[in-house]
Design an enzyme around this catalytic site. Structure first.
Site, PDB file in Angstrom:
ATOM      1  N   ASP A   8       0.852  -1.181   0.000  1.00 41.07           N
ATOM      2  CA  ASP A   8       0.000   0.000   0.000  1.00 41.07           C
ATOM      3  C   ASP A   8       0.896   1.241   0.000  1.00 41.07           C
ATOM      4  O   ASP A   8       2.099   1.153   0.296  1.00 41.07           O
ATOM      5  CB  ASP A   8      -0.887  -0.035   1.245  1.00 41.07           C
ATOM      6  CG  ASP A   8      -1.750   1.189   1.388  1.00 41.07           C
ATOM      7  OD1 ASP A   8      -2.436   1.549   0.422  1.00 41.07           O
ATOM      8  OD2 ASP A   8      -1.726   1.805   2.478  1.00 41.07           O
ATOM      9  N   ASP A  10      -0.419   5.102   0.884  1.00 40.53           N
ATOM     10  CA  ASP A  10      -0.783   6.034   1.952  1.00 40.53           C
ATOM     11  C   ASP A  10      -0.883   5.316   3.289  1.00 40.53           C
ATOM     12  O   ASP A  10      -1.562   4.297   3.423  1.00 40.53           O
ATOM     13  CB  ASP A  10      -2.116   6.710   1.634  1.00 40.53           C
ATOM     14  CG  ASP A  10      -1.999   7.671   0.470  1.00 40.53           C
ATOM     15  OD1 ASP A  10      -1.293   8.678   0.605  1.00 40.53           O
ATOM     16  OD2 ASP A  10      -2.595   7.397  -0.587  1.00 40.53           O
ATOM     17  N   LYS A 150      -8.370  -5.058  -3.983  1.00 39.49           N
ATOM     18  CA  LYS A 150      -6.940  -5.176  -4.253  1.00 39.49           C
ATOM     19  C   LYS A 150      -6.516  -6.638  -4.369  1.00 39.49           C
ATOM     20  O   LYS A 150      -5.676  -6.988  -5.201  1.00 39.49           O
ATOM     21  CB  LYS A 150      -6.132  -4.514  -3.139  1.00 39.49           C
ATOM     22  CG  LYS A 150      -6.182  -2.993  -3.100  1.00 39.49           C
ATOM     23  CD  LYS A 150      -5.245  -2.513  -1.993  1.00 39.49           C
ATOM     24  CE  LYS A 150      -5.254  -1.019  -1.830  1.00 39.49           C
ATOM     25  NZ  LYS A 150      -4.312  -0.581  -0.775  1.00 39.49           N
ATOM     26  N   ASP A 173      -2.427  -0.729   5.694  1.00 38.89           N
ATOM     27  CA  ASP A 173      -2.931  -0.042   6.877  1.00 38.89           C
ATOM     28  C   ASP A 173      -4.438   0.135   6.925  1.00 38.89           C
ATOM     29  O   ASP A 173      -4.953   0.736   7.860  1.00 38.89           O
ATOM     30  CB  ASP A 173      -2.291   1.360   6.956  1.00 38.89           C
ATOM     31  CG  ASP A 173      -2.926   2.332   5.968  1.00 38.89           C
ATOM     32  OD1 ASP A 173      -3.074   1.973   4.780  1.00 38.89           O
ATOM     33  OD2 ASP A 173      -3.313   3.436   6.390  1.00 38.89           O
ATOM     34  N   ASP A 177      -6.897  -3.084   2.344  1.00 40.58           N
ATOM     35  CA  ASP A 177      -5.778  -4.022   2.259  1.00 40.58           C
ATOM     36  C   ASP A 177      -6.149  -5.415   2.755  1.00 40.58           C
ATOM     37  O   ASP A 177      -5.386  -6.373   2.551  1.00 40.58           O
ATOM     38  CB  ASP A 177      -4.585  -3.499   3.072  1.00 40.58           C
ATOM     39  CG  ASP A 177      -4.053  -2.190   2.522  1.00 40.58           C
ATOM     40  OD1 ASP A 177      -3.751  -2.140   1.321  1.00 40.58           O
ATOM     41  OD2 ASP A 177      -3.947  -1.222   3.297  1.00 40.58           O
TER      42      ASP A 177
END
Length: 222
Positions: A8, A10, A150, A173, A177
């Site tokens: 990831d 951000d 994802k 995070d 995810d």
């Protein structure tokens, strides 16, 4: 040998002020295995980051809505339906929160992102009426089609590059995810992760943001 990575951006490669941590430039360009950037951001952002990191352009953008691998772009989701949700949300008094230029959505191709300052209850109500879902990535509410994730994007990438998703180590995070964590061999949630990501991860790190990510990458290189 180091394992392939799916990372990831951000909250994972950044600091608490959302700035890209310079250590990404120290470790990722020389990583001797595939590195896939998987993000909720619009497609141009991870492509640009690959360019500046000197990485092959293999990305999963817009929470799985756009996948670029081996020079081919594929799309999932219904951008028109997401836009219809945004339009109805605004018509009912909501505010997307990005101003006139709306650079958050200007290049987005499969979903719509809405500021976390927006009326979440209203947004979810409108999305439900259009049979779309809303996920909270910690940086925005994303209005998207069901089943666009994802993790699904990673499976598509692996079909092309002849890897198994279980070969990968994932770090993230946010709830977006969790689908990645479910398909990889080893997953880590940084300490600043939300509860959905922490519950899905194999391990929750003691360090936050890039501090946590770097601790994993450093250990994997040993």
């Amino acid at each position: 040998m180091v394992p392939p990575l799916v990372l990831d951006i951000d909250g994972t490669l950044t600091d608490a002020q959302s700035r890209l941590d310079p250590r990404a430039f120290d470790v990722l360009p020389s990583w001797d295995a595939p590195v896939i950037l998987a993000t909720g951001k619009a497609f141009p952002y991870p492509v640009s980051l690959c360019h500046y990191l000197g990485l092959p352009e293999t990305v999963i953008a817009e929470n799985g809505g756009v996948v670029l691998v081996d020079g081919e772009v594929t799309y999932a989701g219904n951008r028109e339906a997401a836009q219809a949700v945004a339009d109805e949300f605004v018509a009912r008094g909501g505010d997307l929160g990005w101003g006139t230029a709306d650079t958050v959505n200007r290049w987005r191709e499969t979903e719509i992102a809405v500021s976390l300052d927006a009326d979440e209850a209203l947004l979810r109500d409108v999305a439900d009426a259009f049979d779309l879902e809303v996920i909270d990535t910690g940086f925005a509410y994303h209005v998207k089609s069901h089943g666009v994730e994802k993790g699904v994007g990673l499976e598509h990438v692996c079909e092309t590059i002849d890897y198994d998703p279980e070969d990968f180590v994932a770090i993230g995070d946010s709830e977006n995810d969790a689908s990645t964590f479910r398909v990889v061999g080893q997953s880590y949630a940084v300490a600043n992760a939300d509860e959905v990501a922490k519950a899905a991860a194999d391990e929750v790190l003691e360090e936050s943001y890039m501090d946590g990510t770097y601790s994993v990458l450093d250990a994997l290189r040993e």
